[in-house]
Design a protein around this motif. Structure first.
Motif, mmCIF file in Angstrom:
data_model
loop_
_atom_site.group_PDB
_atom_site.id
_atom_site.type_symbol
_atom_site.label_atom_id
_atom_site.label_comp_id
_atom_site.label_asym_id
_atom_site.label_seq_id
_atom_site.Cartn_x
_atom_site.Cartn_y
_atom_site.Cartn_z
ATOM 1 N N ASP A 545 -68.751 -44.600 52.643
ATOM 2 C CA ASP A 545 -68.585 -44.471 51.196
ATOM 3 C C ASP A 545 -67.209 -44.997 50.795
ATOM 4 N N PRO A 546 -67.114 -46.289 50.513
ATOM 5 C CA PRO A 546 -65.817 -46.886 50.156
ATOM 6 C C PRO A 546 -65.189 -46.245 48.917
ATOM 7 N N LYS A 547 -65.990 -45.608 48.065
ATOM 8 C CA LYS A 547 -65.471 -44.986 46.848
ATOM 9 C C LYS A 547 -65.128 -43.504 47.068
ATOM 10 N N PHE A 548 -65.186 -43.045 48.307
ATOM 11 C CA PHE A 548 -64.905 -41.634 48.609
ATOM 12 C C PHE A 548 -63.515 -41.268 48.102
ATOM 13 N N ASN A 549 -63.429 -40.104 47.477
ATOM 14 C CA ASN A 549 -62.171 -39.630 46.916
ATOM 15 C C ASN A 549 -62.058 -38.130 47.171
ATOM 16 N N LEU A 550 -60.894 -37.680 47.589
ATOM 17 C CA LEU A 550 -60.720 -36.272 47.956
ATOM 18 C C LEU A 550 -61.095 -35.336 46.809
ATOM 19 N N GLU A 551 -60.618 -35.619 45.602
ATOM 20 C CA GLU A 551 -60.882 -34.723 44.486
ATOM 21 C C GLU A 551 -62.365 -34.709 44.115
ATOM 22 N N THR A 552 -62.994 -35.874 44.180
ATOM 23 C CA THR A 552 -64.434 -35.934 43.895
ATOM 24 C C THR A 552 -65.208 -35.131 44.932
ATOM 25 N N PHE A 553 -64.800 -35.284 46.200
ATOM 26 C CA PHE A 553 -65.439 -34.543 47.283
ATOM 27 C C PHE A 553 -65.269 -33.033 47.084
ATOM 28 N N MET A 554 -64.070 -32.597 46.701
ATOM 29 C CA MET A 554 -63.833 -31.175 46.473
ATOM 30 C C MET A 554 -64.719 -30.652 45.345
ATOM 31 N N GLY A 555 -65.040 -31.514 44.394
ATOM 32 C CA GLY A 555 -65.914 -31.119 43.291
ATOM 33 C C GLY A 555 -67.352 -30.875 43.711
ATOM 34 N N THR A 556 -67.723 -31.338 44.917
ATOM 35 C CA THR A 556 -69.091 -31.112 45.408
ATOM 36 C C THR A 556 -69.207 -29.790 46.168
ATOM 37 N N ASP A 570 -56.664 -28.690 52.904
ATOM 38 C CA ASP A 570 -55.557 -28.732 53.868
ATOM 39 C C ASP A 570 -55.987 -29.385 55.181
ATOM 40 N N GLY A 571 -57.232 -29.107 55.597
ATOM 41 C CA GLY A 571 -57.728 -29.725 56.833
ATOM 42 C C GLY A 571 -57.788 -31.234 56.727
ATOM 43 N N LEU A 572 -58.231 -31.745 55.576
ATOM 44 C CA LEU A 572 -58.304 -33.201 55.379
ATOM 45 C C LEU A 572 -56.919 -33.813 55.256
ATOM 46 N N LEU A 573 -56.001 -33.108 54.636
ATOM 47 C CA LEU A 573 -54.627 -33.622 54.559
ATOM 48 C C LEU A 573 -53.994 -33.663 55.937
ATOM 49 N N LYS A 574 -54.240 -32.638 56.752
ATOM 50 C CA LYS A 574 -53.746 -32.627 58.127
ATOM 51 C C LYS A 574 -54.382 -33.754 58.947
ATOM 52 N N ALA A 575 -55.639 -34.102 58.589
ATOM 53 C CA ALA A 575 -56.351 -35.180 59.303
ATOM 54 C C ALA A 575 -55.782 -36.557 58.958
ATOM 55 N N GLY A 576 -54.980 -36.634 57.870
ATOM 56 C CA GLY A 576 -54.376 -37.905 57.485
ATOM 57 C C GLY A 576 -55.172 -38.675 56.462
ATOM 58 N N ILE A 577 -55.877 -37.956 55.588
ATOM 59 C CA ILE A 577 -56.735 -38.639 54.614
ATOM 60 C C ILE A 577 -55.944 -39.544 53.680
ATOM 61 N N ALA A 578 -54.677 -39.192 53.416
ATOM 62 C CA ALA A 578 -53.861 -40.001 52.503
ATOM 63 C C ALA A 578 -53.636 -41.404 53.042
ATOM 64 N N SER A 579 -53.465 -41.511 54.362
ATOM 65 C CA SER A 579 -53.192 -42.831 54.960
ATOM 66 C C SER A 579 -54.407 -43.755 54.905
ATOM 67 N N PHE A 580 -55.590 -43.190 54.625
ATOM 68 C CA PHE A 580 -56.806 -44.007 54.506
ATOM 69 C C PHE A 580 -57.096 -44.364 53.046
ATOM 70 N N GLY A 581 -56.200 -43.956 52.146
ATOM 71 C CA GLY A 581 -56.386 -44.266 50.731
ATOM 72 C C GLY A 581 -57.569 -43.557 50.116
ATOM 73 N N LEU A 582 -57.882 -42.338 50.603
ATOM 74 C CA LEU A 582 -59.061 -41.618 50.123
ATOM 75 C C LEU A 582 -58.692 -40.412 49.265
ATOM 76 N N VAL A 583 -57.427 -40.337 48.823
ATOM 77 C CA VAL A 583 -57.025 -39.202 47.991
ATOM 78 C C VAL A 583 -57.076 -39.583 46.514
#
Length: 583
Positions: A545-556, A570-583
């Motif tokens: 899902d190239p359009k995946f976004n952390l906030e959108t995901f949290m809304g589900t 917090d788990g996704l932030l620890k996983a490094g989600i920001a470095s993948f441009g998915l926040v």
């Protein structure tokens, strides 16, 4: 103070004191469920306003007499359906009285002659019935197609003049329609099944009671599944201790499927064998055996009954799907359309969802009063709504709610209807309402694996994931052929309980993970501090899902507690989600 003309509906629960004395907490819970699921929505739908409530009744104001009567008829019709499988001593039933007259409003309360008469005539109504004054009967005579019976003039307590009263009838059969009537009016071809008395192979007369009790319990539990037509005990026990010819039994009882089994006591153990037979081909579709230690014969009976009742409907449906694959679509009856639509729905793709909508619409064309089809249309539309496979989400949501209202009105005792209502309410974050429908579904069919697994899923959202794990594992035990998505529910429950290793193991059972499941796996590894594994899953999230976004995901997500949602973030932030441009 304000005075105006209005229709007043007075409703009171019959036998309230007796029911409260017998089971106070249970009565209150059931009454609350009826309010939330039926009474309050019916009042709102018919533009009523609740003025006053008591422990066992209420006064409701309507601007229109027609709306008041329509509301009363809907409540009483649906309560009769709800009570159809409830023993007489536990039924919650209402009396309703309706009057048209002047009422006085003062400080959110109502007074006056119009209110007093409504309250008095409610007491004269039949249990489960509706009593109205002449003013109401005159107004609805040419507007509503309901029977109106003149009861004559009655003297009411504390009312000086006689009041002419009428009884309102409504279209609800006093006895269930016979099968011949059903066949003539409904193009639904439910699979029919007969459970023959289990054979006692032990030579121990005491085991005869166990064998008969097991057979009766299986018949009872299978009857909870509204998608099966289960032959009654009286018919099946005719064949007790007889050598039977499968084709002959099928022909006499009209059964497509036959269940037979045996009970054998071996030392301190008991073995139960069971098999499902297609009567048309005499082919064995499914067989299993259960070996248990003979500590508590009744506990064994309950356990084996639950396992068989949970597994059999799925095996019958699988056999029906095989037959359907060989059938011409033009020959499909409503049931077969629903069955095919379910198969497509479970594939969870936009193309299959669109095809499922076509089939479920066809089912409702064939049978507009098919409650199960209305419920599944809501479920299929709900899938499109959740995944964004629709252009106007608000319009689709309105359709979903309308379908579920219709399903409830047609059959309040279908566990699937309440299961789907619970799921839809979870998706709109109405967790309290979801809980009521989930509890009703569980009460109607406690051995239905889809209901049991959903109980675990709901408990996870409510912040009780350890209990959620237990319910999900119970669903897996009930149905060893459970859908693969059960593993996803289990993984999310383990994650919420901070059991990251168990969560990862559950997710690994999935043949293919979607972006959301990959995100949960990444969050697990984030909390475990495994950067490499977390990054691998996040890389898959981005590809899926190239359009995946952390906030959108949290809304589900639908957690009742903010701390549980923050736990995922917090788990996704620890996983490094920001470095993948998915926040």
């Amino acid at each position: 103070m304000e005075q105006r003309l209005a229709a007043i509906l007075a409703v009171d629960m019959a036998g309230y004191s007796r029911l409260m004395e017998a089971d106070e907490s249970g009565t209150l819970a059931r009454l609350r469920a009826h309010r939330i699921e039926l009474i309050d929505p019916a009042i709102a739908k018919n533009k009523g306003r609740i003025i006053k409530t008591t422990g066992d009744g209420m006064l409701v104001e309507f601007q229109s007499v027609t709306d008041a009567v329509k509301c009363a008829v809907e409540v009483q019709q649906r309560m009769k359906r709800r009570n159809s499988d409830v023993s007489q001593d536990r039924r919650i039933e209402f009396r309703i009285g309706i009057n048209l007259g002047d009422i006085i409003f003062d400080d959110e309360d109502i007074f006056g002659d119009g209110v007093n008469i409504a309250s008095r005539i409610e007491q004269l109504a039949d249990i489960g019935g509706i009593c109205v004054t002449a003013a109401v009967a005159t107004q609805i005579a040419d507007r509503l197609e309901v029977p109106i019976e003149d009861l004559g003039e009655k003297m009411l307590k504390n009312i000086s003049r006689p009041i002419r009263l009428y009884r309102i009838g409504f279209d609800y059969p006093s006895h269930p329609p016979q099968q011949t009537e059903l066949e003539a009016t409904r193009p639904v071809s439910k699979p029919s099944i007969v459970v023959l008395p289990f054979n006692n192979m032990s030579g121990d007369p005491e085991q005869e009671f166990f064998a008969d009790g097991l057979t009766e319990d299986i018949i009872t539990e299978l009857s909870r599944h509204h998608e099966l037509f289960v032959i009654s005990r009286n018919s099946s026990f005719v064949y007790k201790n007889q050598a039977v010819n499968v084709r002959e039994v099928a022909e006499k009882l009209g059964a497509q499927y036959l269940v037979e089994g045996s009970v054998r006591k071996i030392g301190d153990r008991v073995r139960v064998t069971v098999q499902l037979i297609d009567t048309a081909s005499d082919a064995h579709i499914w067989a299993d055996k259960y070996d248990r230690k003979l500590d508590d014969i009744f506990a064994i009976q309950d356990e084996v009954t639950a396992a068989i009742a949970a597994t059999l409907p799925g095996r019958v449906e699988a056999a029906q799907r095989d037959q359907l694959a060989r059938a011409k679509p033009a020959n499909m009856a409503a049931y077969e359309c629903v069955l095919a639509a379910k198969v497509l729905h479970h594939r969870s793709t936009i193309a299959d969802n669109e095809r499922a909508q076509v089939l479920i619409d066809r089912a409702l064309e064939l049978d507009p009063d098919y409650a199960h089809a209305h419920a599944w249309r809501a479920c299929i539309l709900g899938q499109a709504w959740v995944h964004g496979w629709c252009e106007d989400k608000d319009a689709v949501w309105t359709e979903i709610c309308a379908e579920l209202d219709q399903a409830l009105a047609l059959d309040d005792n279908d566990a699937d209807v309440h299961r789907i209502l619970a799921a839809v309410n979870v998706n709109s974050n109405a967790l309290t309402t979801a809980r009521y429908h989930q509890e009703r579904a569980l009460a109607l069919n406690p051995n239905y694996d889809l209901v049991v697994v959903q109980q675990g899923e709901l408990l996870t959202w409510l912040g009780r994931p350890e209990e959620g794990v237990e319910w999900i594992r119970k669903a897996m035990q009930l149905n060893p052929h459970h859908p693969e998505r059960f593993w996803s529910h289990l993984g999310k429950a383990h994650f919420a309980a901070c059991q990251y290793g168990e969560a990862i193991e559950a997710f690994m059972h999935l043949t293919a993970m979607d972006a959301g499941q990959r995100a949960f796996a990444a969050a697990c590894y984030g909390w475990l501090g495994d950067e490499i594994a977390a990054a691998a899953h996040l890389d898959q999230v981005k590809k899926l899902d190239p359009k995946f976004n952390l906030e959108t995901f949290m809304g589900t997500l639908h957690y009742a507690r903010e701390t549980d949602a923050q736990h995922v973030r917090d788990g996704l932030l620890k996983a490094g989600i920001a470095s993948f441009g998915l926040v």
